[in-house]
Design a protein around this motif. Structure first.
Motif, PDB file in Angstrom:
ATOM      1  N   GLN A 241       8.369   2.557  -7.076  1.00 48.15           N
ATOM      2  CA  GLN A 241       7.108   2.035  -7.609  1.00 48.15           C
ATOM      3  C   GLN A 241       6.141   1.805  -6.449  1.00 48.15           C
ATOM      4  N   ARG A 242       4.999   2.481  -6.472  1.00 45.16           N
ATOM      5  CA  ARG A 242       3.997   2.336  -5.415  1.00 45.16           C
ATOM      6  C   ARG A 242       2.848   1.456  -5.898  1.00 45.16           C
ATOM      7  N   GLY A 243       2.463   0.489  -5.072  1.00 46.22           N
ATOM      8  CA  GLY A 243       1.337  -0.362  -5.411  1.00 46.22           C
ATOM      9  C   GLY A 243       0.015   0.318  -5.071  1.00 46.22           C
ATOM     10  N   ASP A 244      -1.060  -0.419  -5.251  1.00 48.58           N
ATOM     11  CA  ASP A 244      -2.376   0.104  -4.885  1.00 48.58           C
ATOM     12  C   ASP A 244      -2.498   0.194  -3.366  1.00 48.58           C
ATOM     13  N   ILE A 245      -3.257   1.164  -2.896  1.00 51.02           N
ATOM     14  CA  ILE A 245      -3.551   1.260  -1.466  1.00 51.02           C
ATOM     15  C   ILE A 245      -4.687   0.285  -1.176  1.00 51.02           C
ATOM     16  N   LEU A 246      -4.401  -0.709  -0.346  1.00 50.28           N
ATOM     17  CA  LEU A 246      -5.343  -1.809  -0.112  1.00 50.28           C
ATOM     18  C   LEU A 246      -5.943  -1.715   1.287  1.00 50.28           C
ATOM     19  N   PRO A 247      -7.196  -2.168   1.446  1.00 50.64           N
ATOM     20  CA  PRO A 247      -7.834  -2.076   2.765  1.00 50.64           C
ATOM     21  C   PRO A 247      -7.404  -3.213   3.686  1.00 50.64           C
ATOM     22  N   ASN A 248      -7.212  -2.898   4.956  1.00 48.76           N
ATOM     23  CA  ASN A 248      -7.050  -3.912   5.996  1.00 48.76           C
ATOM     24  C   ASN A 248      -8.423  -4.280   6.559  1.00 48.76           C
ATOM     25  N   ALA A 249      -8.483  -5.371   7.288  1.00 47.98           N
ATOM     26  CA  ALA A 249      -9.764  -5.839   7.823  1.00 47.98           C
ATOM     27  C   ALA A 249     -10.356  -4.867   8.840  1.00 47.98           C
ATOM     28  N   ASP A 250      -9.507  -4.076   9.502  1.00 43.14           N
ATOM     29  CA  ASP A 250     -10.003  -3.165  10.539  1.00 43.14           C
ATOM     30  C   ASP A 250     -10.380  -1.791  10.004  1.00 43.14           C
ATOM     31  N   GLY A 251     -10.391  -1.638   8.677  1.00 37.80           N
ATOM     32  CA  GLY A 251     -10.771  -0.365   8.089  1.00 37.80           C
ATOM     33  C   GLY A 251      -9.610   0.564   7.796  1.00 37.80           C
ATOM     34  N   THR A 252      -8.398   0.197   8.225  1.00 37.79           N
ATOM     35  CA  THR A 252      -7.217   0.998   7.897  1.00 37.79           C
ATOM     36  C   THR A 252      -6.680   0.555   6.544  1.00 37.79           C
ATOM     37  N   TRP A 253      -5.526   1.133   6.133  1.00 40.40           N
ATOM     38  CA  TRP A 253      -5.028   0.911   4.779  1.00 40.40           C
ATOM     39  C   TRP A 253      -3.588   0.393   4.791  1.00 40.40           C
ATOM     40  N   TYR A 254      -3.195  -0.208   3.667  1.00 33.30           N
ATOM     41  CA  TYR A 254      -1.850  -0.777   3.506  1.00 33.30           C
ATOM     42  C   TYR A 254      -1.313  -0.380   2.135  1.00 33.30           C
ATOM     43  N   LEU A 255      -0.001  -0.080   2.096  1.00 30.18           N
ATOM     44  CA  LEU A 255       0.669   0.269   0.844  1.00 30.18           C
ATOM     45  C   LEU A 255       2.102  -0.221   0.895  1.00 30.18           C
ATOM     46  N   ARG A 256       2.629  -0.624  -0.244  1.00 21.30           N
ATOM     47  CA  ARG A 256       4.058  -0.937  -0.303  1.00 21.30           C
ATOM     48  C   ARG A 256       4.690  -0.206  -1.483  1.00 21.30           C
ATOM     49  N   ALA A 257       5.941   0.235  -1.263  1.00 17.97           N
ATOM     50  CA  ALA A 257       6.691   0.956  -2.277  1.00 17.97           C
ATOM     51  C   ALA A 257       8.015   0.234  -2.491  1.00 17.97           C
ATOM     52  N   THR A 258       8.368  -0.029  -3.740  1.00 16.31           N
ATOM     53  CA  THR A 258       9.566  -0.796  -4.059  1.00 16.31           C
ATOM     54  C   THR A 258      10.555   0.047  -4.866  1.00 16.31           C
ATOM     55  N   LEU A 259      11.820  -0.363  -4.796  1.00 14.44           N
ATOM     56  CA  LEU A 259      12.872   0.312  -5.556  1.00 14.44           C
ATOM     57  C   LEU A 259      13.891  -0.730  -6.007  1.00 14.44           C
ATOM     58  N   ASP A 260      14.155  -0.776  -7.317  1.00 14.86           N
ATOM     59  CA  ASP A 260      15.139  -1.671  -7.909  1.00 14.86           C
ATOM     60  C   ASP A 260      16.471  -0.917  -7.973  1.00 14.86           C
ATOM     61  N   VAL A 261      17.485  -1.431  -7.244  1.00 10.10           N
ATOM     62  CA  VAL A 261      18.790  -0.760  -7.216  1.00 10.10           C
ATOM     63  C   VAL A 261      19.898  -1.783  -7.385  1.00 10.10           C
ATOM     64  N   ALA A 262      21.052  -1.301  -7.842  1.00  6.25           N
ATOM     65  CA  ALA A 262      22.247  -2.140  -7.861  1.00  6.25           C
ATOM     66  C   ALA A 262      22.661  -2.427  -6.416  1.00  6.25           C
ATOM     67  N   ALA A 263      23.126  -3.644  -6.189  1.00  7.39           N
ATOM     68  CA  ALA A 263      23.424  -4.073  -4.819  1.00  7.39           C
ATOM     69  C   ALA A 263      24.405  -3.127  -4.129  1.00  7.39           C
ATOM     70  N   GLY A 264      25.364  -2.587  -4.857  1.00  8.07           N
ATOM     71  CA  GLY A 264      26.351  -1.707  -4.251  1.00  8.07           C
ATOM     72  C   GLY A 264      25.843  -0.306  -3.969  1.00  8.07           C
ATOM     73  N   GLU A 265      24.633   0.020  -4.430  1.00  3.41           N
ATOM     74  CA  GLU A 265      24.100   1.374  -4.252  1.00  3.41           C
ATOM     75  C   GLU A 265      22.985   1.444  -3.222  1.00  3.41           C
ATOM     76  N   ALA A 266      22.723   0.330  -2.526  1.00  2.00           N
ATOM     77  CA  ALA A 266      21.614   0.309  -1.565  1.00  2.00           C
ATOM     78  C   ALA A 266      21.938   1.075  -0.287  1.00  2.00           C
ATOM     79  N   ALA A 267      23.210   1.092   0.097  1.00  4.66           N
ATOM     80  CA  ALA A 267      23.583   1.780   1.335  1.00  4.66           C
ATOM     81  C   ALA A 267      23.245   3.266   1.225  1.00  4.66           C
ATOM     82  N   GLY A 268      22.682   3.808   2.294  1.00  4.21           N
ATOM     83  CA  GLY A 268      22.345   5.223   2.328  1.00  4.21           C
ATOM     84  C   GLY A 268      20.935   5.543   1.882  1.00  4.21           C
ATOM     85  N   LEU A 269      20.208   4.541   1.404  1.00  9.85           N
ATOM     86  CA  LEU A 269      18.821   4.774   0.993  1.00  9.85           C
ATOM     87  C   LEU A 269      17.888   4.678   2.203  1.00  9.85           C
ATOM     88  N   ALA A 270      16.779   5.383   2.127  1.00  6.43           N
ATOM     89  CA  ALA A 270      15.791   5.374   3.211  1.00  6.43           C
ATOM     90  C   ALA A 270      14.403   5.505   2.623  1.00  6.43           C
TER      91      ALA A 270
END
Length: 347
Positions: free
Chosen positions: A242-271
């Protein structure tokens, strides 16, 4: 005009990976709000080249503020003054039109957006009243919006009778706007082509439920705006990203965060993989590492402190036991050293 514009667009926004290429058509557009309250108008306006604000309207002086040295494009001072006068005339005409012709009552807000798409060369204008679509201008014709009701229909009937006004708006959108956009792209080429590499880091978010983890990939400080971020397992994209909105930083650059809901035992090996034009084809890849429990960290700290405290007490105890006997020990003398006896007064 377009055969001159398209090569410049290709030079400024070269093709490449479709995931990180130009996501939206570049447009030059103005947005403004005119608020009528207590029998007076207040105008707030801004000009944008794509996602970059390049101009601001000075409501007190009725003039344009140029936010960059290149924001004047290649227009002469006379041409810029003429454009300012067109805006002033537009404000004055609409002030009378909406109050006296359409009988809007104090207070109300008038929102407008107008500009041109630099790929197609087409102009556009949309008008809203109080946040609801009211009318639009396209192909030299004013058209009412269904939300505008009878007032919008009446407004378009009146406006479409004014051929001189329609011609002026059409020329502004299809001739003046593309020419000014072309000058902006040329004058601001160095600024628009700058590349700033992103920084990325991982964290965990609030737990989405029992036995689940919310993995968060933060990407910040990148320019230009188009970016591709995805959680991966090997070469397989995790479609639950899930990707959020691309938001502006104060210096004119941009910020984004991407999330993933996973079972605790399946997190290993993700990147988390990040693609951006500034990276030169070398993607950023951050691997998820299981986070150590805070309980174990606290336990390790407590054990270490206990050991240090016990060692300190042992040294203090040993020193206190050794201090008195050690001072009474006989001195060791080298062979041959003579000791003279001193008679003691026993009286």
């Amino acid at each position: 005009m377009l055969f001159l514009l398209l090569p410049l667009l290709a030079a400024l926004f070269p093709g490449g990976d479709s995931d990180v290429g130009l996501e939206e058509p570049v447009s030059l557009h103005a947005m403004w709000t005119s608020s009528f309250n207590n029998h007076s108008w207040v105008h707030v306006g801004s000009g944008w080249l794509g996602e970059l604000q390049t101009h601001r309207w000075n409501s007190s002086s009725g003039t344009v503020i140029y936010l960059y040295p290149w924001s004047r494009g290649n227009f002469s001072n006379k041409e810029l003054v003429d454009v300012e006068r067109l805006f002033q005339l537009y404000f004055n005409e609409h002030r009378d039109f909406y109050i006296y012709e359409l009988m809007f009552k104090d207070p109300f807000d008038l929102q407008m957006a107008a500009g041109c798409d630099l790929h197609s060369g087409k102009g556009f204008m949309h008008v809203a009243i109080g946040g609801y679509d009211f009318l639009s201008f396209k192909n030299e014709t004013w058209s009412p919006s269904p939300e505008g009701g009878r007032r919008a229909q009446k407004a378009c009937e009146i406006l479409n009778l004014n051929e001189a006004y329609k011609h002026r708006v059409h020329k502004l959108l299809t001739d003046t706007c593309p020419r000014f956009a072309l000058g902006l792209l040329d004058a601001g080429k160095a600024h628009l082509q700058q590349q700033v590499k992103p920084e990325a880091w991982l964290s965990s978010g609030p737990s989405p439920g029992p036995g689940h983890l919310l993995l968060v990939c933060h990407v910040s400080g990148f320019y230009p705006k188009p970016v591709w971020v995805m959680w991966m397992r090997g070469e397989q994209e995790q479609l639950g990203t899930q990707r959020g909105d691309i938001l502006p930083n104060a210096d004119g650059t941009w910020y984004l965060r991407a999330t993933l809901d996973v079972a605790a035992g399946e997190a290993a090996g993700l990147a988390c993989r990040v693609k951006h034009s500034s990276l030169g084809g070398q993607d950023l890849v951050l691997y998820w590492a299981p986070q150590k429990s805070l309980g174990w960290i606290f336990l390790a700290v407590i054990v270490a402190l206990a050991l240090l405290t016990g060692l300190g007490f042992w040294f203090m105890k040993h020193w206190s036991h050794c201090e008195a006997p050690c001072s009474a020990l006989p001195l060791r003398m080298d062979p041959g050293t003579q000791v003279s006896s001193v008679p003691m007064n026993t009286a």
